[in-house]
Scaffold this active site. Structure first.
Site, mmCIF file in Angstrom:
data_model
loop_
_atom_site.group_PDB
_atom_site.id
_atom_site.type_symbol
_atom_site.label_atom_id
_atom_site.label_comp_id
_atom_site.label_asym_id
_atom_site.label_seq_id
_atom_site.Cartn_x
_atom_site.Cartn_y
_atom_site.Cartn_z
ATOM 1 N N LYS A 221 0.827 -1.207 0.000
ATOM 2 C CA LYS A 221 0.000 0.000 0.000
ATOM 3 C C LYS A 221 0.862 1.258 0.000
ATOM 4 C CE LYS A 221 -4.202 -1.799 0.040
ATOM 5 N NZ LYS A 221 -5.071 -1.910 1.218
ATOM 6 N N ARG A 261 -3.881 -10.288 3.712
ATOM 7 C CA ARG A 261 -4.022 -10.356 2.256
ATOM 8 C C ARG A 261 -2.758 -9.769 1.640
ATOM 9 N NH1 ARG A 261 -5.766 -7.039 -1.978
ATOM 10 N NH2 ARG A 261 -7.032 -8.077 -3.596
#
Length: 300
Positions: A221, A261
């Site tokens: 991210k 994840r």
């Protein structure tokens, strides 16, 4: 884990690893790499071999600013991949906000619906999940990818996310979804600037304390890229964020996350086993089952 698994057929006793298969041309970290079905299936099988307990298949990018694809295109991308992986014995999750796509993916063998909108984008989603009796990942969401950065206003990000996810669980339960099937996701990077992601990770117990399994999706991210920025301030590229992702995995596992994840599975598969061994040693509990692999053995 202190709660029953929301997904049938996955291990218990440690944090799980969900591998990502983006069947898209424009995902932020690997767009286009697995766009063709055969390549996507091969990648999914490779992730499973590397230790992924679940494989998450998505056909629509949710990167900041991304536009939508048609339902027909999303189906074309994901359904063959879901079917092939499920037939190969992989536990498959479908990453979609569309109820019709979710229903077809479940029919093709998916055991989890991973909805970044938590059911808000499509009012029919709760009914599909309730009827199918599959796991449902409800992520914290405030709006579509093309507008979400303008919705990042919080009084207290941890308290606000907790409150909004609690409301989502209530709405899903009222719509007939089995609450034991619901997984909560704080939505790292979705309508959250970099500084707002760290409190959510540091106070993960605010979500695990709600009594539902929690999935953490920090992999590659933007906030990790900014943390790892070079001397000139340029954020580290997505592929250079995998070591930091594995560090988050270990910490999230120690904090009680049900699943992480990730794009790069192998390091996180090792990290969750380290966290399980660490926790077991601290409590005096024995490691369970295949977690006690012999010297040099890599549990599958």
């Amino acid at each position: 884990m202190s709660h029953p698994s929301p997904v049938d057929g996955v291990p218990s006793g440690r944090t799980l690893v969900m591998g990502v298969v983006n069947v898209t041309p424009d995902s932020f970290s690997d767009g286009g790499s697995w766009l063709e079905p055969d390549a996507a299936v091969e990648h999914g099988l490779r992730l499973a071999d590397q230790g992924a307990d679940l494989v998450d298949v998505g056909g629509e990018s949710t990167r900041p600013g991304a536009g939508r694809v048609t339902p027909e295109e999303e189906r074309r991308r994901v359904l063959p991949v879901v079917r092939a992986l499920a037939e190969a014995g992989v536990v498959v999750s479908v990453d979609t906000t569309r109820a019709a796509v979710a229903a077809e993916a479940v029919s093709a063998g998916a055991r989890v619906v991973n909805d970044v909108s938590g059911g808000l984008a499509d009012p029919a989603m709760a009914g599909v999940v309730a009827d199918a009796d599959v796991g449902f990942v409800a992520m914290h969401w405030r709006g579509p990818s093309d507008v979400m950065d303008g919705l990042a206003r919080y009084t207290d990000v941890v308290a606000d996310v907790r409150r909004e996810l609690t409301a989502r669980v209530g709405a899903l339960t009222d719509a007939g979804v089995d609450p034991h099937r619901v997984v909560l996701d704080p939505g790292l990077g979705f309508a959250k600037p970099g500084s707002d992601n760290w409190p959510l990770l540091a106070h993960l117990d605010a979500l695990t304390g709600l009594g539902h399994p929690v999935l953490v999706g920090a992999s590659r991210k933007r906030f990790l890229g900014h943390l790892l920025a070079g001397p000139d301030g340029t954020p580290a590229p997505p592929e250079a964020r995998d070591a930091a992702t594995a560090a988050v995995t270990a910490l999230a596992a120690a904090a009680g996350a049900w699943c992480v994840r990730v794009h790069e599975v192998r390091a996180s598969a090792d990290a969750v086993r380290v966290a399980a061994a660490w926790t077991a040693a601290s409590t005096g509990a024995p490691l369970g089952g295949h977690e006690q692999g012999g010297p040099g053995e890599r549990p599958s």
